[in-house]
Write a protein that holds these residues in place. Structure first.
Motif, PDB file in Angstrom:
ATOM      1  N   LEU A   1       0.214  -1.301   0.226  1.00  0.00           N
ATOM      2  CA  LEU A   1      -0.127  -0.216  -0.061  1.00  0.00           C
ATOM      3  C   LEU A   1       0.760   1.072   0.000  1.00  0.00           C
ATOM      4  CD1 LEU A   1      -2.341  -1.040   2.260  1.00  0.00           C
ATOM      5  CD2 LEU A   1      -3.131  -1.079   0.523  1.00  0.00           C
ATOM      6  N   TRP A   2       0.225   2.264  -0.581  1.00  0.00           N
ATOM      7  CA  TRP A   2       0.630   3.519  -0.256  1.00  0.00           C
ATOM      8  C   TRP A   2       0.289   4.775  -0.739  1.00  0.00           C
ATOM      9  CZ3 TRP A   2       0.999   7.311  -4.686  1.00  0.00           C
ATOM     10  CH2 TRP A   2       0.383   7.029  -5.575  1.00  0.00           C
ATOM     11  N   ALA A   3       0.529   5.882   0.205  1.00  0.00           N
ATOM     12  CA  ALA A   3      -0.678   6.598  -0.292  1.00  0.00           C
ATOM     13  C   ALA A   3       0.620   8.235   0.052  1.00  0.00           C
ATOM     14  CB  ALA A   3      -1.400   6.536   1.491  1.00  0.00           C
ATOM     15  N   THR A   4      -0.289   9.861  -0.940  1.00  0.00           N
ATOM     16  CA  THR A   4       0.617  10.873  -0.086  1.00  0.00           C
ATOM     17  C   THR A   4      -0.282  11.086   0.714  1.00  0.00           C
ATOM     18  OG1 THR A   4      -0.953  11.356  -1.766  1.00  0.00           O
ATOM     19  CG2 THR A   4       1.460  10.268  -2.311  1.00  0.00           C
ATOM     20  N   ALA A   5       0.628  12.108   1.599  1.00  0.00           N
ATOM     21  CA  ALA A   5       0.014  12.414   2.776  1.00  0.00           C
ATOM     22  C   ALA A   5      -1.001  14.074   2.517  1.00  0.00           C
ATOM     23  CB  ALA A   5       1.365  13.364   4.048  1.00  0.00           C
ATOM     24  N   ALA A   6      -0.260  14.481   1.365  1.00  0.00           N
ATOM     25  CA  ALA A   6      -0.627  15.392   0.533  1.00  0.00           C
ATOM     26  C   ALA A   6      -2.531  15.618  -0.155  1.00  0.00           C
ATOM     27  CB  ALA A   6       0.581  16.930   0.177  1.00  0.00           C
ATOM     28  N   ASP A   7      -2.397  14.037  -0.366  1.00  0.00           N
ATOM     29  CA  ASP A   7      -3.516  13.684  -1.200  1.00  0.00           C
ATOM     30  C   ASP A   7      -4.917  14.632  -0.828  1.00  0.00           C
ATOM     31  OD1 ASP A   7      -5.556  12.694  -3.674  1.00  0.00           O
ATOM     32  OD2 ASP A   7      -4.198  10.701  -3.486  1.00  0.00           O
ATOM     33  N   ALA A   8      -5.644  14.885  -1.586  1.00  0.00           N
ATOM     34  CA  ALA A   8      -6.875  15.867  -1.378  1.00  0.00           C
ATOM     35  C   ALA A   8      -7.826  14.829  -1.932  1.00  0.00           C
ATOM     36  CB  ALA A   8      -7.003  17.641  -2.178  1.00  0.00           C
ATOM     37  N   LEU A   9      -7.585  13.929  -2.175  1.00  0.00           N
ATOM     38  CA  LEU A   9      -8.474  13.604  -3.205  1.00  0.00           C
ATOM     39  C   LEU A   9      -8.578  11.780  -1.648  1.00  0.00           C
ATOM     40  CD1 LEU A   9     -10.920  12.671  -5.476  1.00  0.00           C
ATOM     41  CD2 LEU A   9      -9.287  11.741  -6.230  1.00  0.00           C
ATOM     42  N   VAL A  10      -7.546  11.095  -1.868  1.00  0.00           N
ATOM     43  CA  VAL A  10      -7.923  10.010  -0.912  1.00  0.00           C
ATOM     44  C   VAL A  10      -6.942  10.465  -0.070  1.00  0.00           C
ATOM     45  CG1 VAL A  10      -7.342   7.498  -1.326  1.00  0.00           C
ATOM     46  CG2 VAL A  10      -7.909   8.574  -3.403  1.00  0.00           C
TER      47      VAL A  10
ATOM     48  N   ASN B   1      -6.943   5.608   4.724  1.00  0.00           N
ATOM     49  CA  ASN B   1      -7.649   5.009   4.087  1.00  0.00           C
ATOM     50  C   ASN B   1      -6.621   3.891   4.199  1.00  0.00           C
ATOM     51  OD1 ASN B   1      -9.774   7.201   3.867  1.00  0.00           O
ATOM     52  ND2 ASN B   1      -9.869   6.382   1.398  1.00  0.00           N
ATOM     53  N   SER B   2      -5.182   3.489   3.289  1.00  0.00           N
ATOM     54  CA  SER B   2      -4.203   2.983   3.767  1.00  0.00           C
ATOM     55  C   SER B   2      -3.827   2.667   4.790  1.00  0.00           C
ATOM     56  CB  SER B   2      -2.881   3.088   2.778  1.00  0.00           C
ATOM     57  OG  SER B   2      -3.270   4.110   1.988  1.00  0.00           O
ATOM     58  N   THR B   3      -4.226   4.001   6.175  1.00  0.00           N
ATOM     59  CA  THR B   3      -3.705   2.927   7.415  1.00  0.00           C
ATOM     60  C   THR B   3      -4.836   2.259   7.521  1.00  0.00           C
ATOM     61  OG1 THR B   3      -3.006   5.337   7.724  1.00  0.00           O
ATOM     62  CG2 THR B   3      -3.455   3.909   9.650  1.00  0.00           C
ATOM     63  N   ARG B   4      -6.042   2.339   7.209  1.00  0.00           N
ATOM     64  CA  ARG B   4      -7.327   1.575   7.901  1.00  0.00           C
ATOM     65  C   ARG B   4      -6.971  -0.257   7.191  1.00  0.00           C
ATOM     66  NH1 ARG B   4     -11.589   5.982   8.172  1.00  0.00           N
ATOM     67  NH2 ARG B   4     -10.849   5.538   5.526  1.00  0.00           N
ATOM     68  N   MET B   5      -6.602   0.067   5.780  1.00  0.00           N
ATOM     69  CA  MET B   5      -5.908  -1.619   5.252  1.00  0.00           C
ATOM     70  C   MET B   5      -5.233  -2.036   5.900  1.00  0.00           C
ATOM     71  SD  MET B   5      -7.860  -3.403   2.734  1.00  0.00           S
ATOM     72  CE  MET B   5      -7.413  -4.190   1.227  1.00  0.00           C
ATOM     73  N   ALA B   6      -4.292  -1.066   6.174  1.00  0.00           N
ATOM     74  CA  ALA B   6      -2.636  -2.009   6.955  1.00  0.00           C
ATOM     75  C   ALA B   6      -3.059  -2.893   7.900  1.00  0.00           C
ATOM     76  CB  ALA B   6      -2.034  -1.152   6.615  1.00  0.00           C
TER      77      ALA B   6
ATOM     78  N   LEU C   1       4.243   9.005   1.191  1.00  0.00           N
ATOM     79  CA  LEU C   1       4.840   9.962   1.040  1.00  0.00           C
ATOM     80  C   LEU C   1       4.081  11.605   1.716  1.00  0.00           C
ATOM     81  CD1 LEU C   1       5.006   8.443  -2.856  1.00  0.00           C
ATOM     82  CD2 LEU C   1       7.338   8.467  -1.033  1.00  0.00           C
ATOM     83  N   ARG C   2       5.079  11.942   2.159  1.00  0.00           N
ATOM     84  CA  ARG C   2       4.907  13.589   2.435  1.00  0.00           C
ATOM     85  C   ARG C   2       4.171  14.776   1.468  1.00  0.00           C
ATOM     86  NH1 ARG C   2       9.492  14.923   5.507  1.00  0.00           N
ATOM     87  NH2 ARG C   2      10.693  13.498   4.764  1.00  0.00           N
ATOM     88  N   ALA C   3       5.210  14.841   0.315  1.00  0.00           N
ATOM     89  CA  ALA C   3       4.771  16.023  -0.720  1.00  0.00           C
ATOM     90  C   ALA C   3       4.414  15.676  -1.684  1.00  0.00           C
ATOM     91  CB  ALA C   3       6.353  16.769  -0.854  1.00  0.00           C
ATOM     92  N   ALA C   4       2.963  14.789  -2.440  1.00  0.00           N
ATOM     93  CA  ALA C   4       3.197  14.409  -3.342  1.00  0.00           C
ATOM     94  C   ALA C   4       1.381  13.755  -3.433  1.00  0.00           C
ATOM     95  CB  ALA C   4       3.622  12.644  -3.859  1.00  0.00           C
ATOM     96  N   GLY C   5       0.333  14.565  -4.460  1.00  0.00           N
ATOM     97  CA  GLY C   5      -0.988  14.316  -4.886  1.00  0.00           C
ATOM     98  C   GLY C   5      -1.132  14.049  -5.282  1.00  0.00           C
ATOM     99  N   THR C   6      -2.770  13.378  -5.756  1.00  0.00           N
ATOM    100  CA  THR C   6      -3.485  13.121  -6.852  1.00  0.00           C
ATOM    101  C   THR C   6      -3.149  13.730  -8.733  1.00  0.00           C
ATOM    102  OG1 THR C   6      -4.330  11.867  -5.594  1.00  0.00           O
ATOM    103  CG2 THR C   6      -5.422  12.333  -7.769  1.00  0.00           C
ATOM    104  N   ALA C   7      -2.236  12.909  -9.575  1.00  0.00           N
ATOM    105  CA  ALA C   7      -2.231  14.316 -10.234  1.00  0.00           C
ATOM    106  C   ALA C   7      -3.910  14.196 -11.011  1.00  0.00           C
ATOM    107  CB  ALA C   7      -1.015  13.289 -11.133  1.00  0.00           C
TER     108      ALA C   7
END
Length: 58
Positions: free
Chosen positions: A19-28, A32-37, A52-58
């Motif tokens: 699982l991977w997620a981005t902390a800056a993602d305003a959409l997801v 959600n990834s923490t709950r799944m993990a 990841l800290r500094a990436a969002g949804t493209a």
């Protein structure tokens, strides 16, 4: 029916998961990834996760 995959986690039919997620993602939210993990760990499913800290949804 829940749109989340969390209620469907079962040790017998869930493959090892990454699982991977981005902390800056305003959409997801990364939560959600923490709950799944957490659900995967509780079911005894092999899993790795990364946030990841500094990436969002493209």
């Amino acid at each position: 029916m829940s749109p989340s995959p969390v209620p469907h986690v079962k040790a017998k039919n869930t493959p090892p998961t990454f699982l991977w997620a981005t902390a800056a993602d305003a959409l997801v939210p990364a939560e959600n990834s923490t709950r799944m993990a957490t659900a995967l760990a509780a079911a005894g499913v092999q899993a790795k996760s990364m946030c990841l800290r500094a990436a969002g949804t493209a």
